[in-house]
Design a protein around this motif. Structure first.
Motif, short mmCIF file in Angstrom:
data_model
loop_
_atom_site.label_atom_id
_atom_site.label_comp_id
_atom_site.label_asym_id
_atom_site.label_seq_id
_atom_site.Cartn_x
_atom_site.Cartn_y
_atom_site.Cartn_z
N ASP A 199 0.83 -1.20 0.00
CA ASP A 199 0.00 0.00 0.00
C ASP A 199 0.87 1.26 0.00
N ALA A 200 1.92 1.24 0.80
CA ALA A 200 2.83 2.39 0.84
C ALA A 200 3.51 2.58 -0.52
N SER A 201 3.81 1.47 -1.18
CA SER A 201 4.44 1.54 -2.50
C SER A 201 3.50 2.19 -3.51
N GLU A 202 2.23 1.79 -3.48
CA GLU A 202 1.25 2.38 -4.39
C GLU A 202 1.04 3.87 -4.08
N ALA A 203 1.13 4.21 -2.80
CA ALA A 203 0.90 5.59 -2.36
C ALA A 203 2.19 6.41 -2.37
N GLU A 255 3.96 8.36 -4.40
CA GLU A 255 3.99 9.76 -4.82
C GLU A 255 3.22 10.65 -3.85
N ALA A 256 2.09 10.16 -3.36
CA ALA A 256 1.30 10.94 -2.41
C ALA A 256 2.05 11.16 -1.11
N LEU A 313 11.49 8.75 4.86
CA LEU A 313 10.54 7.83 5.47
C LEU A 313 10.02 8.38 6.80
N VAL A 314 10.90 9.03 7.54
CA VAL A 314 10.48 9.67 8.79
C VAL A 314 9.53 10.82 8.48
N GLU A 315 9.90 11.64 7.51
CA GLU A 315 9.07 12.79 7.14
C GLU A 315 7.71 12.35 6.61
N ALA A 316 7.68 11.21 5.92
CA ALA A 316 6.41 10.69 5.38
C ALA A 316 5.55 10.07 6.47
N GLY A 317 6.11 9.90 7.65
CA GLY A 317 5.33 9.34 8.76
C GLY A 317 5.18 7.84 8.72
N LEU A 318 6.15 7.14 8.10
CA LEU A 318 6.08 5.68 8.04
C LEU A 318 6.94 5.02 9.11
N ILE A 319 7.95 5.72 9.56
CA ILE A 319 8.80 5.21 10.64
C ILE A 319 9.10 6.36 11.60
N VAL A 320 9.54 6.01 12.79
CA VAL A 320 9.94 7.00 13.79
C VAL A 320 11.31 6.60 14.33
N ARG A 321 12.17 7.57 14.43
CA ARG A 321 13.48 7.29 15.04
C ARG A 321 13.31 7.17 16.56
N LYS A 322 13.88 6.14 17.10
CA LYS A 322 13.91 5.99 18.56
C LYS A 322 15.38 5.93 18.96
N LEU A 374 -6.33 3.24 1.91
CA LEU A 374 -7.23 4.15 1.20
C LEU A 374 -6.48 4.99 0.17
N ILE A 375 -5.30 5.47 0.55
CA ILE A 375 -4.49 6.26 -0.39
C ILE A 375 -4.12 5.39 -1.59
N ALA A 376 -3.71 4.15 -1.30
CA ALA A 376 -3.33 3.24 -2.38
C ALA A 376 -4.50 2.97 -3.32
N GLN A 377 -5.69 2.81 -2.74
CA GLN A 377 -6.88 2.55 -3.56
C GLN A 377 -7.18 3.73 -4.48
#
Length: 243
Positions: free
Chosen positions: A29-33, A35-36, A93-102, A139-142
């Motif tokens: 889903d992240a791959s499809e999304a 560009e967004a 990836l951090v900026e896109a909100g997919l991961i968080v640095r700990k 939903l974004i991917a769809q």
């Protein structure tokens, strides 16, 4: 850190108890999304590498979702990506909100285990946002996939319609069917010429509508001629029968 990013990080702490999702489903889903989300293909390669360090197939709310590979390990699994490139895509990836640095106190990535060997705490990259945002990403991917599928279908339909019209015109000319087939062929050529090298959905849809009408018109003409010939033949046979 932006306010939106801070809100996402807070949201990861409020994941519904018991929630789980297949990690590769979220990745697709992240791959499809992509560009967004403002990501590039190399960003996905890094995300793929990070997910490969998570040992389970499902991201679970109650699981330990922090992975702690070194840059060297990530570079290896990201197909030899340069270190500077790796760091840039981790930031994306951090900026896109997919991961968080700990981060640990010394900025190292590692896991602290208890006496039984279980991980008590880990420092590295937290995958919780992917679990928290799984429905949103779907939903974004769809929204991306549906228009893409419609566009692909429209192009396929246009290809079929073009082929039909070309065959019908050629057959009519070869068999000497009545009508100005040179003029009809010119209309066909003009429609084909209107298709850009890299068409958008509007380009394809517009030409497809007109090409479909042209195909319908040609078929109607040929059918009318065939019916007329059959009628003439029947009339001639009837007249001979009377005589």
């Amino acid at each position: 850190m932006t306010l939106a990013l801070l809100k996402r990080q807070v949201a990861t702490r409020e994941i519904k108890p018991g929630k789980s999702v297949q990690k590769w489903k979220v990745f697709r889903d992240a791959s499809e999304a992509r560009e967004a989300l403002g990501l590039q293909s190399s960003s996905l390669a890094v995300l793929d590498a990070l997910l490969s360090f998570y040992p389970e197939n499902e991201l679970r709310q109650e699981a330990q979702l922090v992975v702690f590979p070194s840059n060297a390990q990530l570079i290896l699994r990201a197909h030899g990506m340069a270190g500077a490139t790796l760091r840039r895509h981790l930031a994306l990836l951090v900026e896109a909100g997919l991961i968080v640095r700990k981060d640990s106190a010394n900025a190292k990535r590692f896991a602290r285990k208890n006496n039984t060997g279980e991980i008590e705490n880990a420092f590295g990259f937290d995958l919780s946002p992917m679990l928290a945002r799984s429905e949103e990403l779907a939903l974004i991917a769809q929204k991306v996939v549906c228009p893409r599928s419609a566009f692909r279908k429209a192009k396929e339909n246009l290809t079929i319609c073009r082929r039909d019209v070309r065959k019908l015109i050629s057959a009519a000319m070869e068999e000497g069917a009545e009508g100005d087939w040179v003029a009809i062929e010119a209309i066909y050529v003009e429609l084909v010429a209107r298709i850009p090298r890299s068409p958008a959905m509007g380009d394809v849809a517009g030409v497809l509508d007109e090409m479909g009408l042209l195909r319908e018109e040609i078929i109607n003409r040929l059918n009318n001629q065939e019916n007329s010939q059959i009628s003439s033949t029947n009339d001639a046979q009837f007249e001979r029968h009377i005589q």
